[in-house]
Design a protein around this motif. Structure first.
Motif, short mmCIF file in Angstrom:
data_model
loop_
_atom_site.label_atom_id
_atom_site.label_comp_id
_atom_site.label_asym_id
_atom_site.label_seq_id
_atom_site.Cartn_x
_atom_site.Cartn_y
_atom_site.Cartn_z
N ASN A 1 5.26 45.87 58.92
CA ASN A 1 6.49 46.65 59.80
C ASN A 1 7.24 47.06 58.38
O ASN A 1 7.55 46.41 57.51
N SER A 2 7.75 48.39 58.50
CA SER A 2 8.56 48.97 57.48
C SER A 2 9.81 49.52 57.90
O SER A 2 9.82 49.97 59.08
N ILE A 3 11.15 49.21 57.48
CA ILE A 3 12.48 49.75 57.90
C ILE A 3 12.91 50.31 56.60
O ILE A 3 13.00 49.92 55.64
N TRP A 4 13.57 51.55 56.82
CA TRP A 4 14.14 52.38 55.99
C TRP A 4 15.53 52.55 56.10
O TRP A 4 16.04 52.43 57.38
N PHE A 5 16.21 52.54 55.07
CA PHE A 5 17.81 52.43 55.07
C PHE A 5 18.42 53.91 54.15
O PHE A 5 17.55 54.39 53.34
N ASN A 6 19.77 54.01 54.60
CA ASN A 6 20.44 54.94 53.81
C ASN A 6 19.75 56.33 53.80
O ASN A 6 19.42 56.67 52.20
N GLN A 7 19.39 57.03 54.51
CA GLN A 7 18.62 58.27 54.58
C GLN A 7 17.49 58.26 53.84
O GLN A 7 16.93 59.01 53.26
N ARG B 1 15.94 58.27 62.48
CA ARG B 1 17.48 58.91 62.51
C ARG B 1 17.41 59.35 60.96
O ARG B 1 18.09 58.49 60.24
N PRO B 2 16.77 60.43 60.40
CA PRO B 2 16.70 60.61 58.90
C PRO B 2 18.03 60.88 58.37
O PRO B 2 18.32 60.78 57.01
N THR B 3 19.33 61.07 59.01
CA THR B 3 20.37 61.28 58.37
C THR B 3 21.35 60.03 58.52
O THR B 3 22.49 60.03 57.88
N ALA B 4 20.81 58.89 59.12
CA ALA B 4 21.71 57.78 59.31
C ALA B 4 21.72 56.96 57.71
O ALA B 4 20.75 56.77 57.13
N HIS B 5 23.03 56.33 57.83
CA HIS B 5 23.04 55.60 56.37
C HIS B 5 22.89 54.28 56.53
O HIS B 5 22.55 53.56 55.54
N GLY B 6 22.62 53.95 57.87
CA GLY B 6 22.41 52.40 58.13
C GLY B 6 20.78 52.44 58.18
O GLY B 6 20.08 52.87 57.36
N ILE B 7 20.19 51.75 59.36
CA ILE B 7 18.80 51.96 59.42
C ILE B 7 18.32 53.43 59.67
O ILE B 7 19.01 54.06 60.95
N SER B 8 17.54 54.01 59.01
CA SER B 8 17.20 55.46 59.14
C SER B 8 15.86 55.73 59.84
O SER B 8 15.42 56.70 60.35
N LYS B 9 14.72 54.79 59.77
CA LYS B 9 13.51 54.74 60.22
C LYS B 9 13.08 53.53 60.52
O LYS B 9 13.28 52.54 59.75
#
Length: 431
Positions: free
Chosen positions: A319-325, A279-287
């Motif tokens: 395991n990787s979690i991206w945030f804020n776009q 979800r590349p435009t999400a400000h929470g969890i994006s990927k």
């Protein structure tokens, strides 16, 4: 290891250093682009750049890279030397780990790149190449500052065939020689135990947009020269059926023990990379994504133990979690490796292992937090703890001398421990 940026670039499967050359396209506007069906900048071991500011005209692309860090071992070695890692080598100091500048080109199907390097990581990787001691007219000093130097030709068949010769980044293992391309700052143990460069020839076949087949002929397992008479051979297969999945299989075979040409080495690693949320435009969890890189290898024949003792097996799961776009990320890694005869494990002291045994197993946990305001810069904070079955990490007394300086006389026993925790802050810049 550079990603697919626009349709005018031919892109390797898993990053600019592990898998190939980023090349400006040939003149044809209809040129087929391998792996051009999706954006793969999320992958472990892959550059995350989505644009190329250093496009130097139609045929040449420039590159700049800088990796600097401060790391502190909980063991606080007196000589500030970290052992048990091929990623960094100093504790309690500010260090330039790697600085590199280079160019790549593609003119009338003539392809290649030259990338120069300097930094403290060279002392851990390139300076330990003992193959240069066979005969004369070959030295580490003459080649250590060349990160990659290749030349070759591109054939317009299928999605392309590239044949190249020179010094390459290694294809073995998932993670990149450039630490900024990996989800964790420190490489995994299984990747630290495998090569970072080869000198030889490779051919890259792209039969379809989603598949790459790559045979290699090399001097040896992370060597500038050869240990014995026969060269080494290898093969890589890279498959990306969708933008969320990557599959890799790598193979190596050669004679890599000094004065023991009958002893052969085999090594294999395979990887799965899966992005299960995007979800590349999400400000929470994006990927969200994970990578699994598993290795198995052995030595057999000649003088030495059988493959039942002389083997290497291990795995690394991240395991990787991206945030804020995608501007923040948290990557957590678990790893395990066994190498009983220690033919790949780096020696913790200049005199080798201190326990006199024939066993080795290590495990670790790593957590890395990235702040990435742009695709070209990141601030990384990491904590990594590792433990081994034998003394493998520098203790408070260090591994150099009685006072921690080279050449100091006096009776000295290296202080090597079974565990180590590293706290690291790193800055990575790439353009």
């Amino acid at each position: 290891m550079n990603p697919l940026l626009v349709a005018s670039f031919v892109v390797p499967l898993l990053g600019s250093d592990t898998l190939g050359v980023q090349k400006p396209a040939v003149d044809s506007a209809e040129a087929k682009v391998p792996f051009g069906h999706a954006d793969f900048t999320w992958m472990n071991g892959q550059s995350r750049q989505r644009s190329t500011p250093l496009q130097l005209g139609k045929y040449v692309t420039g590159s700049l890279y800088l990796d600097t860090y401060f790391s502190q071992s909980n063991n606080r070695p007196r000589d500030n030397t970290i052992v048990g890692s091929a990623s960094i080598g100093r504790s309690g100091e500010f260090q330039i780990n790697l600085a590199s500048v280079g160019v790549s080109w593609n003119y009338q199907n003539v392809i290649g790149r030259i990338e120069l390097q300097s930094g403290s990581m060279l002392n851990i990787v390139q300076d330990l190449d003992g193959s240069v001691g066979r005969g004369r007219n070959l030295t580490t000093a003459g080649l250590r500052n060349i990160r990659q130097a290749t030349a070759g030709y591109h054939f317009d068949k299928g999605y392309g065939i590239d044949v190249e010769a020179g010094i390459f980044a290694s294809y073995v293992g998932l993670e990149s020689y450039l630490l900024g391309e990996n989800w964790n700052y420190h490489r995994s143990l299984v990747c630290d135990f495998t090569p970072f460069y080869f000198q030889g020839v490779r051919a890259s076949f792209y039969p379809t947009q989603k598949l790459k087949l790559e045979p290699w002929i090399m001097n040896g397992f992370q060597t500038y020269g050869r240990w014995n008479v026969a060269p080494s051979v290898g093969f890589s297969t890279y498959y990306r059926p969708t933008g969320s999945l990557g599959l890799i299989g790598n193979f190596y075979y050669g004679a890599d023990q000094r004065g023991n040409p009958g002893r052969k080495r085999f090594h294999h690693d395979n990887s799965v990379l899966l992005r299960y949320l995007d979800r590349p435009t999400a400000h929470g969890i994006s990927k969200m994504a994970f990578s699994l890189n598993s290795h198995y290898g052995f030595e057999q024949g000649g003088n030495g133990p059988s493959a039942g003792q002389a083997y290497m097996a291990g795995t690394s799961f991240v395991n990787s979690i991206w945030f804020n776009q995608d501007r923040l990320a948290l990557a957590v890694r678990a790893e395990l490796v066994a190498n009983p005869s220690r033919y790949l494990a780096p020696a913790p002291t200049p005199g080798g292992f201190t326990d006199g045994g024939t066993d080795f197993m290590a495990r670790g946990l790593t957590a890395t937090f990235d702040v990435m305001p742009t695709d070209f810069f990141s601030v990384r904070a990491e904590v990594m703890t590792r433990a081994s079955s034998v003394p493998f990490f520098a203790g408070p007394g260090g591994t150099t001398s009685v006072d921690g300086y080279l050449g100091t006389p006096g009776d000295f026993t290296p202080d090597v421990r079974r565990a180590q925790t590293l706290f690291t802050l790193a800055l990575n810049f790439r353009l």
